[in-house]
Design a protein around this motif. Structure first.
Motif, PDB file in Angstrom:
ATOM      1  N   HIS A 188      25.854 -12.719  27.933  1.00 19.02           N
ATOM      2  CA  HIS A 188      26.944 -12.213  29.278  1.00 19.02           C
ATOM      3  C   HIS A 188      28.051 -13.012  29.086  1.00 19.02           C
ATOM      4  CE1 HIS A 188      24.089 -15.233  30.628  1.00 19.02           C
ATOM      5  NE2 HIS A 188      25.065 -15.785  31.341  1.00 19.02           N
ATOM      6  N   GLU A 189      28.009 -14.098  28.329  1.00 18.21           N
ATOM      7  CA  GLU A 189      29.385 -14.914  28.587  1.00 18.21           C
ATOM      8  C   GLU A 189      30.272 -14.794  27.449  1.00 18.21           C
ATOM      9  OE1 GLU A 189      28.135 -18.958  28.672  1.00 18.21           O
ATOM     10  OE2 GLU A 189      26.660 -18.984  30.550  1.00 18.21           O
ATOM     11  N   VAL A 239      26.620 -12.641  40.186  1.00 22.46           N
ATOM     12  CA  VAL A 239      26.736 -13.474  38.986  1.00 22.46           C
ATOM     13  C   VAL A 239      25.486 -14.245  38.788  1.00 22.46           C
ATOM     14  CG1 VAL A 239      27.830 -15.033  37.539  1.00 22.46           C
ATOM     15  CG2 VAL A 239      29.311 -13.126  38.631  1.00 22.46           C
ATOM     16  N   THR A 240      25.063 -15.046  39.835  1.00 21.93           N
ATOM     17  CA  THR A 240      23.928 -15.828  39.437  1.00 21.93           C
ATOM     18  C   THR A 240      22.519 -14.990  39.339  1.00 21.93           C
ATOM     19  OG1 THR A 240      24.943 -17.589  40.887  1.00 21.93           O
ATOM     20  CG2 THR A 240      22.711 -17.768  40.625  1.00 21.93           C
ATOM     21  N   LYS A 246      22.915 -13.622  35.740  1.00 18.24           N
ATOM     22  CA  LYS A 246      22.450 -14.680  34.700  1.00 18.24           C
ATOM     23  C   LYS A 246      20.837 -14.906  34.819  1.00 18.24           C
ATOM     24  CE  LYS A 246      26.782 -17.308  34.462  1.00 18.24           C
ATOM     25  NZ  LYS A 246      27.302 -18.560  34.784  1.00 18.24           N
ATOM     26  N   PRO A 295      20.349 -15.722  26.091  1.00 23.63           N
ATOM     27  CA  PRO A 295      20.780 -16.264  27.356  1.00 23.63           C
ATOM     28  C   PRO A 295      22.255 -16.155  27.397  1.00 23.63           C
ATOM     29  CG  PRO A 295      18.888 -17.488  26.479  1.00 23.63           C
ATOM     30  CD  PRO A 295      19.643 -16.841  25.505  1.00 23.63           C
ATOM     31  N   ARG A 296      23.110 -16.224  26.702  1.00 28.75           N
ATOM     32  CA  ARG A 296      24.505 -16.564  26.716  1.00 28.75           C
ATOM     33  C   ARG A 296      25.108 -15.099  26.345  1.00 28.75           C
ATOM     34  NH1 ARG A 296      26.870 -21.900  24.441  1.00 28.75           N
ATOM     35  NH2 ARG A 296      28.804 -20.804  25.307  1.00 28.75           N
ATOM     36  N   THR A 313      31.138 -17.827  37.364  1.00 31.38           N
ATOM     37  CA  THR A 313      31.235 -18.128  38.662  1.00 31.38           C
ATOM     38  C   THR A 313      32.527 -19.052  38.888  1.00 31.38           C
ATOM     39  OG1 THR A 313      29.924 -20.175  38.077  1.00 31.38           O
ATOM     40  CG2 THR A 313      28.643 -18.546  38.938  1.00 31.38           C
ATOM     41  N   PHE A 339      19.252 -12.012  33.320  1.00 33.48           N
ATOM     42  CA  PHE A 339      19.363 -12.026  31.638  1.00 33.48           C
ATOM     43  C   PHE A 339      18.292 -13.278  31.084  1.00 33.48           C
ATOM     44  CE2 PHE A 339      23.650  -9.894  32.170  1.00 33.48           C
ATOM     45  CZ  PHE A 339      23.338  -8.859  31.647  1.00 33.48           C
ATOM     46  N   ALA A 340      18.557 -14.304  31.906  1.00 27.92           N
ATOM     47  CA  ALA A 340      17.651 -15.466  31.595  1.00 27.92           C
ATOM     48  C   ALA A 340      16.067 -14.957  31.464  1.00 27.92           C
ATOM     49  CB  ALA A 340      17.714 -16.535  32.486  1.00 27.92           C
ATOM     50  N   ARG A 367      31.430 -10.663  30.547  1.00 32.07           N
ATOM     51  CA  ARG A 367      31.224 -12.047  30.752  1.00 32.07           C
ATOM     52  C   ARG A 367      30.931 -12.406  32.304  1.00 32.07           C
ATOM     53  NH1 ARG A 367      35.538 -14.606  30.082  1.00 32.07           N
ATOM     54  NH2 ARG A 367      37.085 -12.712  30.287  1.00 32.07           N
ATOM     55  N   PHE A 368      29.876 -13.076  32.578  1.00 24.85           N
ATOM     56  CA  PHE A 368      29.499 -13.280  34.032  1.00 24.85           C
ATOM     57  C   PHE A 368      29.722 -14.907  34.245  1.00 24.85           C
ATOM     58  CE2 PHE A 368      27.485  -9.622  32.813  1.00 24.85           C
ATOM     59  CZ  PHE A 368      27.731  -8.722  33.707  1.00 24.85           C
TER      60      PHE A 368
END
Length: 641
Positions: free
Chosen positions: A568-569, A213-214, A217, A565-566, A193, A220-221, A190-191
């Motif tokens: 990683h969360e 992290v950015t 993300k 896109p999510r 900020t 991954f996007a 999970r990434f």
């Protein structure tokens, strides 16, 4: 040892060192000062007494009176009067120890007051001498009081320093704790900020972590965008953006044969009339515009229900799969589509008022796809023969039972009370043929036939009755019993309605905590289709289940790519790639690129990828080359037994 304990240890040690050093220096300094004062007092008192005696008669009574008068004030340990030959004539001694001063302190800091000596004269002749030693008890008392005050002050200063240090440490710990949580989240895939703290050193650390992290993300996007592009190229029609024929037929096979698919549905075949003639008369550009507008009209009609899939099969033909439909709903949908398509003539997009025809048929679970296509094609031919803009249902015995909620309600409630449910299981293997887990499917015991009904027969009615969370809890109960005997991992499907229910989550966690030894064998998975807008709830569930050793994943992954896109969360453990991308993948270059992209992004996150509905060895070998780590379906059943 925690930072708080280390801080207090440093404070205590520092306080002790400060006290010891200050105490020793202060005590010796004070002792020297007091000794000097005592000596001065002894000398001055001796001189004063000698002067007084020199002015008085030297008879014994007078001498003794003068000595006693000085001694009785209590400030002297020794007052002595001696003659010129050193013989003591009068002596007073006070050996009273210091009040409230420990003996160890007296021994540790001995005071030498020193003696004061003065000569007593009688005219011009010496008549004797006076010796006086000041008493040290008051000096010891003063020294002891000073030591206590010094200790108390250093103690208070140490406590205040510790409290201020603790407060400062708490202030520092908050951003540090956020950094630790961020690092822990990264290990859990999970990434997130975090806010930047004020402390410069911690701010630079937080900035570095946030930048990482950015960037992750963004990566991954970018990969998600690439995967969506690959999906569009592999499974969508380039002109209209609808699904293509291969993807549609694969989803139709899933609807007919997947264990958790609804028991009934509808298939519609839509054909634009005389498209070839329109192309000749109006040209290619006008024809392409007509196809795009027709696709939009059909999409608008189908968009009212998420359980519908629309595709363009070839030049003039469109198809629509409705996973939950009855006769009246399908007729209404067909007429709605025709009404919107005939509007194309009124808008001048076609030169004839006969725009389209529709043939439709209802299907039942386990029907043959080829027979369905034949039935719907015959219905379309009848619609074309009937007249302009017509829809016809296939002439067949309506074998598909409508969802009779009144019929299922008492049956399901009784089954829940009397535990008439059972489990079916199917193996999930890794690429070496070893078992990853077994998929568990809920079955209902049919008391009439003594058989087992698949979930697709009763789940639609259960959904309408609001019984899905109760059924999911029943699956968990049966799974825990199964694990207690087999001690092998099992996968359980949870519905979106269950995961979104706080009451269900509470009961689930209570049940798992009561069987903590078995809980670590459970893999929970949800249908991506049901979680297109509720991924946050899935991430929260994964966070609550992870401490119990459970794994969480998504099944039928890829039907809706807004979850990529999510990823990683969410902190997921595995993905089951939808079987519509797996069918004949060894011959489908587009799906190969798509599945490889999914596998790459999942592997980078440490997520296990499993392919659904693998049927052949060729598919198995192709998936292994693409980086997929597990398989399920007929091929896995043959290998796993």
């Amino acid at each position: 040892m925690s930072l708080f304990r280390q801080l207090w240890l440093v404070v205590v040690v520092s306080t002790l060192i400060a006290f010891s050093g200050s105490f020793v220096v202060s005590m010796f300094t004070a002792r020297n000062y007091l000794q000097q004062q005592l000596f001065t007092q002894s000398t001055d008192s001796a001189a004063s007494l000698a002067l007084s005696m020199s002015q008085q008669k030297k008879d014994p009574a007078t001498v003794e009176l003068l000595v006693s008068a000085l001694f009785d004030n209590g400030h002297f340990r020794l007052v002595r009067y001696s003659d010129v030959h050193g013989k003591t004539l009068v002596e007073r001694v006070n050996r009273t120890p210091p009040d409230k001063v420990p003996e160890w302190f007296v021994r540790l800091f001995p005071l030498d007051a020193g003696q004061g000596v003065a000569q007593v004269s009688d005219g011009w002749m010496q008549s004797g001498s006076v010796t006086i030693i000041a008493h040290t008890r008051f000096a010891y008392q003063a020294l002891w009081d000073g030591a206590l005050k010094l200790f108390l002050w250093i103690l208070i200063a140490g406590v205040l320093t510790g409290l201020m240090g603790s407060a400062l440490l708490r202030t520092i710990q908050r951003p540090m704790r956020r950094v630790v949580e961020q690092a822990r989240a990264i290990t859990e895939r999970r990434f997130i900020t975090i806010p930047e703290p004020r402390t410069p050193e911690l701010r630079s650390l937080a900035q570095a972590m946030n930048r990482m992290v950015t960037q992750v993300k963004a990566m991954f996007a970018e990969q998600a965008s690439r995967i969506e592009q690959l999906r569009q190229e592999a499974n969508n029609d380039a002109l209209t953006g609808l699904a293509n024929r291969d993807y549609f037929e694969s989803r139709l096979r899933s609807a007919l044969h997947d264990d958790d698919a609804p028991p009934t549905g509808a298939l519609l075949l839509i054909r634009l009339f005389d498209l070839a003639g329109i192309n000749q008369r109006l040209g290619r550009d006008r024809t392409d515009q007509l196809l795009r507008e027709a696709a939009d009209r059909i999409r608008e009609s189908a968009a009212e229900d998420d359980e519908r899939l629309l595709a363009r099969l070839n030049g003039a033909d469109f198809a629509l799969l409705d996973l939950r439909a009855d006769v009246s709903e399908t007729r209404h949908l067909a007429q709605q589509i025709l009404d919107r398509l005939t509007d194309l003539y009124r808008q001048g997009l076609t030169d004839q008022d006969n725009v389209a025809h529709i043939g439709f048929t209802l299907y039942q679970h386990e029907d043959d796809p080829a027979q369905l296509w034949q039935q719907v094609s015959e219905a379309l031919a009848q619609a074309q023969a009937t007249g302009a803009n017509q829809a016809r249902q296939a002439e067949q015995a309506d074998r598909a039972r409508m969802l009779d909620v009144a019929h299922w309600q008492p049956r399901l409630e009784q089954a829940l009370q009397q535990q008439h449910f059972a489990l079916g299981q199917f193996p999930v293997l890794n690429m070496q043929g070893e078992r990853l887990h077994d998929e568990l499917m809920l079955r209902l015991r049919d008391l009439e036939s003594d058989g087992l009904l698949p979930a697709g027969r009763f789940m639609p009615a259960a959904a309408r009755l609001g019984l899905i969370p109760q059924l999911d809890l029943e699956v968990v109960r049966l799974a825990l019993q199964h694990v207690k005997q087999a001690r092998q991992p099992v996968a359980i499907n949870l519905a979106a309605a269950s995961v979104l229910s706080t009451e269900f989550q509470g009961k689930l966690l209570l049940q798992l905590n009561q069987h903590s030894r078995e809980a670590k064998y459970l893999w929970f998975e949800v249908n991506e289709h049901g979680f297109r807008d509720e991924l946050q709830a899935l991430g929260q569930l994964a966070t609550r289940l992870r401490p119990l050793g459970c794994k969480v994943g998504i099944e039928h992954f890829g039907r809706h790519f807004n979850s990529i896109p999510r990823l990683h969360e969410l902190g997921l453990d595995y993905l089951k790639v939808d079987g519509s991308f797996i069918h004949q993948i060894h011959d489908n270059r587009g799906n190969q690129l798509l599945v490889k992209a999914i596998a790459d992004i999942a592997n980078n996150l440490g997520i296990i990828t499993i392919a659904e509905r693998v049927e052949s060895e060729q598919e198995w070998q192709a998936l292994q080359a693409l980086g997929i780590q597990g398989v399920t379906g007929p091929a896995a059943t043959r290998h796993g037994g």
